[in-house]
Design a protein around this motif. Structure first.
Motif, PDB file in Angstrom:
ATOM      1  N   UNK A 141       0.789  -1.222   0.000  1.00  0.00           N
ATOM      2  CA  UNK A 141       0.000   0.000   0.000  1.00  0.00           C
ATOM      3  C   UNK A 141       0.822   1.273   0.000  1.00  0.00           C
ATOM      4  N   UNK A 142       2.138   1.145   0.093  1.00  0.00           N
ATOM      5  CA  UNK A 142       2.983   2.344   0.041  1.00  0.00           C
ATOM      6  C   UNK A 142       2.936   2.908  -1.375  1.00  0.00           C
ATOM      7  N   UNK A 143       3.173   4.203  -1.536  1.00  0.00           N
ATOM      8  CA  UNK A 143       3.194   4.776  -2.886  1.00  0.00           C
ATOM      9  C   UNK A 143       4.199   4.016  -3.770  1.00  0.00           C
ATOM     10  N   UNK A 144       3.795   3.762  -4.996  1.00  0.00           N
ATOM     11  CA  UNK A 144       4.682   3.037  -5.914  1.00  0.00           C
ATOM     12  C   UNK A 144       5.503   4.056  -6.711  1.00  0.00           C
ATOM     13  N   UNK A 145       6.817   3.933  -6.632  1.00  0.00           N
ATOM     14  CA  UNK A 145       7.684   4.945  -7.250  1.00  0.00           C
ATOM     15  C   UNK A 145       7.985   4.590  -8.706  1.00  0.00           C
ATOM     16  N   UNK A 146       8.227   3.319  -8.975  1.00  0.00           N
ATOM     17  CA  UNK A 146       8.352   2.832 -10.359  1.00  0.00           C
ATOM     18  C   UNK A 146       7.344   1.695 -10.513  1.00  0.00           C
ATOM     19  N   UNK A 147       6.474   1.798 -11.517  1.00  0.00           N
ATOM     20  CA  UNK A 147       5.363   0.853 -11.648  1.00  0.00           C
ATOM     21  C   UNK A 147       5.809  -0.604 -11.673  1.00  0.00           C
ATOM     22  N   UNK A 148       7.013  -0.845 -12.238  1.00  0.00           N
ATOM     23  CA  UNK A 148       7.449  -2.227 -12.432  1.00  0.00           C
ATOM     24  C   UNK A 148       7.907  -2.885 -11.127  1.00  0.00           C
ATOM     25  N   UNK A 149       8.064  -2.128 -10.066  1.00  0.00           N
ATOM     26  CA  UNK A 149       8.663  -2.681  -8.859  1.00  0.00           C
ATOM     27  C   UNK A 149       7.677  -2.684  -7.697  1.00  0.00           C
TER      28      UNK A 149
END
Lengths: 763, 336
Positions: A141-149
């Motif tokens: 649920x943390x903000x996703x910084x790079x979509x692939x990870x």
């Protein structure tokens, strides 16, 4: 040491570009000027995490003197990055991931206009939730910084060699401790810079401050979707890199793009604030569990490391690999397990920095070894001797040591400082501490790792060495020249070096992983020997002797048993060129070690380096128990870097790494505000040591010539630094009995620990 | 490199011409002495004058003279390096030398002036940053805005005064000579600081600091300055203590003055500490009490890199004790 027979190897040599640098004649990127040159500036995001909806540059473009504005949308190609599996950068971004992430760049007739134009660019941001702490960033649920990870995990590396559980069961004593190593800056003297030029045919040339011009070319052709043959990257004089200039940075992409767009040369030089905000050393939380027998023999070790990647990957997977790998070098550890994680956060990027992933676990393990030594009543130097790696060892992870003088380095450095007597001194607030380490001479973990050198001998006997190796101030040009001088028997003043130019020099990975002397040096030796063989053949004819009996020394070429039969080197060069149908005196060398393996994809087993350096470092400190201030009195190093090529360069590495180590141990810390913004991006507020903090350094050469390194040389640039920090930590404990496990060791932490100790000791 | 904004530059050859120019230009002009504080502030756009008025062409501002009755008169443009090696200052005021030697670096001491160090602008971790850096936050009080990022609920600017010379001159009870087109005035240094981080100096528009006058030492006395900073060079003080101590013939404390710096928006005297010693035999216990009083007078906030406020406060106490102890010993006063 057999250096007595050498003319140049092992002898003090000033840098071949020393005079040019001392007089200011050497051209760094900032000194380069081309006709019609424009100045570029980057616009950084004020938000730690935000999508760029729109950039309105109309007001900036209307300003007199502004020639172009480019944004993330103008970057046409693919993502780039150090490792193919982790390419995540675009140079100019459409989604800012840290405060300062460049979203646009401007070209103008001068810097003032460019700066004014930046203020006139309106960016419409969609602000996204940001996360700054790696543990928070790993949570669902943390903000996703790079979509692939997923969960922002950019690297996770795991080793499991031997049987760690069984190993711990055999132990008489086991410790589990947590450590934290803070984030620090490379603080290179020269800020980053680039000058880009685009000719009428569309050919691009970049002069830039880099450790790896071929890496820059690879990344920029990807990002801008141009053929490799259309881009030439030339390394200018570089004022220090320390790993921070090993990858491509946004201004290089932006400058190329702006030069293409305007058709004019364009230069960007970072301010100190911009410079500090590009790369930094990764902070790491380190859990360490080590088990020993009663006699101090290490039976098993487990490390779990959580590292902050910042906003992009940079060298993440190599760094996390190194953190585990380098734990296997100094000591025999029969069972070893390691879990390393690197996590994206919305802060500036972490990447390679001198020691690259080794420093943080070395600090943890070496601190813990002293704690174990105390627990089992053993001298910490003896504990290290008991476990020291030896020549011929192959570790459980597959590393193989063809040379190793670690035991000797412990013995000689402890003897030199009077270890036993100084350990016993009580009540002085002075203390002494030891730490050991080792490092690779170039880790073979990616496809192409060879180095190459070409040598041309001119008709007057002058020599040009053309090498891919990048001199970034460490002095590799001088080292290469020394090898050639020794082989051909000519002085360094007769040798010029052309280096690190993607168009004219052989391809080379770059300056990192302590590979340059080892790889580039061997390539240079091969090239020099090819030239020598050709010239010796001619000399044999002229002097009526055999090629094997020809000696090159003191600018003369002569017959070994009858030096009176000789010919000056310059005359021989002319004769070699002119005899028969004539020939070119050109030597070529390319080299990579053949005793290495790729680490196994699954287990990571494999010998990644041709050889390994080893070092012991002893710090003596004095602690003011009232203020908590620590003064480092002296640092003594026993270093096995094989055969020393240039004692001046080696002493320079020692002095520099001691300064950097003192900074890491006691002074430095990059701080971030509640918005993830770097709080202290200046050399006033980011506290690197001054000369006042740096003690005298004694460097003891304890190595023997390595069978693989050129003239027996191994690395010294990184292996030294990784032991400075724990040696200081251990010395502080010895001085005042407090163990600080979170860096940097500030006076306040010492006072707090002293207070706690006093409370504990009260009956 | 950071760039200076475009500015005009004037270097009048006389003080009266400087005065005229400054009264005409008012806030648009800044006085340029050594430039070691002002020029970085201009590069960071903390200050945006349209005119720099240099004091560098007025030789009389660099004079140092000593007079038995007036004391030491130091021109405001005297470089810290010149002061550091001035035989008159060395002979009479050891603390002045210690403080000048503790400012920044040798290079900064050559460029920086005594007047500039006295007039040093207050500093803050949120203020001494580039314009683009500051743009990520609301404009703070010191930059003319309405918020403080250090004390978020405060309505006062806490920017810290970080000069090394002022506490020493306070302890020595120095006076300032100020010039303006309206004439000269003289005031005690203690009346020169406002305590307001935004505008730390009580200097009138168009007024110029011309000289500093340090009263002559009377009888057996000495002075000392100790500074806490992270590194042995470059850094501003995180805490600084200056003490002047005078002894009677029989070894009692005849007079004492204590001043501190880098722990609030102005350098301040601590009479509560000094008064404890006056007329007394200086004992270790008394020194400790004075140190506690001095520490109590320090009110640092979290606006400097390198130490927490509580540590800086603690250091004020320790430096006070160390300064008093060594002075008392030097003066042959028994410290038990």
């Amino acid at each position: 040491m057999n250096s007595e027979s050498y003319a140049y190897i092992g002898r003090k040599q000033p840098q071949i570009d020393g005079l040019a640098k001392a007089t200011g004649e050497a051209k760094f990127t900032t000194d380069l000027v081309l006709p019609r040159m424009l100045i570029g500036k980057l616009l950084g995001s004020p938000y730690p995490h935000a999508r760029v909806r729109n950039v309105d540059a109309s007001r900036a473009l209307a300003l007199k003197g502004v020639k172009a504005v480019v944004t993330g949308k103008d970057v046409p190609g693919k993502k780039y990055g150090v490792f193919v599996s982790r390419m995540d950068e675009t140079g100019l971004t459409v989604k800012a991931r840290f405060v300062g992430d460049p979203v646009a760049a401007v070209a103008a007739v001068d810097e003032e206009t460019a700066m004014e134009a930046l203020g006139l660019i309106s960016v419409d941001y969609e602000i996204l939730p940001a996360v700054f702490d790696p543990e928070e960033a790993m949570k669902e649920g943390a903000p996703v910084i790079h979509d692939e990870y997923e969960r922002n995990i950019v690297a996770d590396t795991h080793y499991d060699f031997g049987d760690v559980e069984a190993g711990f069961r055999e132990c008489d004593h086991i410790r589990e401790d947590n450590f934290f190593s803070q984030t620090v800056s490379h603080a290179t003297l020269e800020p980053r810079g680039v000058l880009a030029d685009c000719d009428v045919a569309g050919k691009l040339t970049l002069w830039t401050s880099t450790q790896a011009p071929f890496q820059v070319r690879r990344d920029i052709i990807r990002a801008l979707d141009i053929p490799a043959s259309k881009l030439r990257v030339i390394k200018a004089h570089v004022g220090g890199g320390f790993g921070g200039k090993a990858d491509t940075y946004p201004m290089q992409v932006a400058a190329t793009l702006l030069a293409m767009k305007t058709g004019r040369p364009l230069k960007i030089i970072a301010t100190r604030e911009e410079e500090i905000n590009v790369r930094r050393r990764a902070p790491m939380s380190i859990f360490t569990k080590t088990g020993v027998k009663k006699d101090g023999a290490i039976m098993a070790q487990y490390l779990k490391i959580l590292a902050d990647s910042g906003a992009y990957s940079s060298t993440s997977i190599l760094m996390m690999y190194n953190s585990g790998l380098t734990c296997m070098i100094p000591y025999r550890i029969p069972n070893f397990k390691y879990d390393g994680y690197q996590i994206y956060t919305n802060k500036m990027v972490t990447g390679a920095m001198r020691g690259h992933g080794a420093n943080q676990p070395r600090f943890a393990v070496e601190s813990q070894l002293d704690m174990i030594a105390e627990d089992i009543g053993m001298d910490p130097a003896d504990l290290r001797l008991r476990n020291a790696s030896q020549k011929g060892d192959t570790t459980v992870s597959g590393l193989h040591f063809v040379s190793c003088e670690l035991s000797r380095s412990i013995e000689e450095s402890t003897r030199n400082v009077g270890w036993k007597e100084k350990r016993r001194q009580k009540g002085t607030n002075r203390g002494i501490g030891i730490a050991c380490g080792g490092f690779v001479c170039g880790a073979r973990i990616s496809g192409h790792t060879a180095s190459g050198t070409n040598i041309h001998v001119h008709e007057d006997g002058g020599v040009t060495v053309i090498t891919g190796s990048a001199d970034i101030g460490q002095g590799s040009n001088s080292v290469m020249a020394q090898f050639v001088a020794e082989e051909l028997g000519i002085p360094l003043s007769d040798i010029s070096v052309i280096a690190a130019d993607t168009e004219t020099t052989p391809i080379d990975n770059g300056t990192f992983s302590s590979r340059v002397t080892f790889y580039g040096g061997n390539a240079t030796l091969l090239a020099a020997r090819e030239v020598k063989q050709m010239m010796a053949g001619i000399a044999a004819t002229l002097l009526k002797s055999n090629a094997e009996d020809i000696v090159f020394r003191d600018k003369l070429v002569f017959v070994r048993d009858d030096p009176s039969r000789s010919i000056p080197f310059g005359k021989l060069a002319k004769a070699t060129e002119g005899m028969g149908h004539g020939r070119l005196i050109i030597g070529q060398g390319q080299w990579a070690p053949t005793n290495t393996q790729f680490p196994d994809k699954k287990t990571k087993w494999g010998n990644v380096s041709g050889s390994y350096s080893f070092a012991t470092q002893i710090a003596e400190v004095e602690v003011d128990t009232e203020t908590g201030q620590v003064k480092v009195i002296s640092i003594t190093i026993g270093d096995d870097c094989g055969q020393v090529i240039n004692p001046l360069s080696v002493q320079g590495q020692a002095d520099g790494s001691v300064a950097m180590g003192i900074g890491h141990a006691l002074l430095e810390q990059l701080l971030f505000g509640s918005n993830g913004q770097l709080m202290n991006p200046s050399l006033l507020d980011f506290k690197i040591p001054t000369a006042m903090e740096c003690p005298p350094t004694t460097l003891l050469e304890v190595g023997t010539p390595d069978p693989i390194g050129p003239y027996g040389a191994k690395e010294i640039g990184e292996g030294l630094l990784i032991t400075t920090v724990p040696a200081i930590c251990n010395a502080i404990y010895n001085a005042v009995g407090v163990r600080i496990t979170e860096l940097p060791i500030t006076p306040e932490k010492i006072l707090k620990a002293l207070d706690e100790k006093k409370r504990r000791e009260k009956p | 490199m950071m760039r200076l904004p475009k500015m005009d530059y004037a270097a009048p050859p006389t003080l009266s011409e400087v005065c005229v120019l400054m009264s005409e230009q008012q806030e648009k002009a800044e006085l340029l002495a050594g430039g070691t504080d002002l020029l970085p502030a201009c590069k960071l756009r903390n200050k945006q004058p349209t005119l720099l008025v240099s004091l560098g062409k007025i030789p009389s501002l660099k004079d140092i003279r000593f007079d038995e009755s007036e004391g030491l008169r130091i021109g405001a443009m005297t470089s810290l390096n010149a002061l550091r090696y001035d035989p008159l200052a060395i002979a009479h005021y050891p603390a002045l030398i210690e403080a000048a030697a503790a400012v920044g670096t040798t290079q900064l001491q050559h460029m920086g002036t005594l007047g500039g160090n006295i007039c040093l602008d207050t500093r803050c971790t949120y203020y001494n940053q580039s314009e683009s850096w500051r743009q990520t936050r609301a404009v703070c009080l010191k930059m003319g805005g309405e918020v403080c990022h250090v004390v978020p609920k405060g309505n006062k600017c806490y920017a810290v005064f970080s000069g090394d010379m002022a506490p020493v001159l306070l302890a020595l009870d120095a006076r300032l000579k100020l010039a303006s087109s309206a004439g000269e005035r003289s005031l005690r240094l203690s009346e020169f600081y406002s305590g307001d981080g935004r505008k730390p100096l009580l200097i009138r528009p168009g007024e110029i600091l011309e000289a500093v006058i340090v009263p002559p030492p009377a009888g057996k006395e000495s002075s000392a300055y100790l500074k806490y900073r992270v590194r042995g060079a470059i850094d501003f003080p995180l805490a600084g203590v200056a003490v002047r101590l005078a002894a009677t013939a029989d070894g009692l404390c005849r007079d004492c003055s204590v001043a501190i710096t880098a722990v609030s928006s102005a350098p301040v005297q601590v009479p509560e500490a000094a008064d404890l010693l006056k007329g007394k035999s200086v004992t270790a216990e008394l020194i400790n009490k004075a140190a506690q009083e001095t520490s109590r007078a320090a009110h640092p906030v979290a606006n400097a890199f390198g130490a927490t406020p509580s540590y800086r406060r603690k250091m004020i106490g320790i430096l006070t004790r160390r300064t008093l102890t060594s002075l008392a010993q030097n003066l042959g006063m028994a410290v038990r």
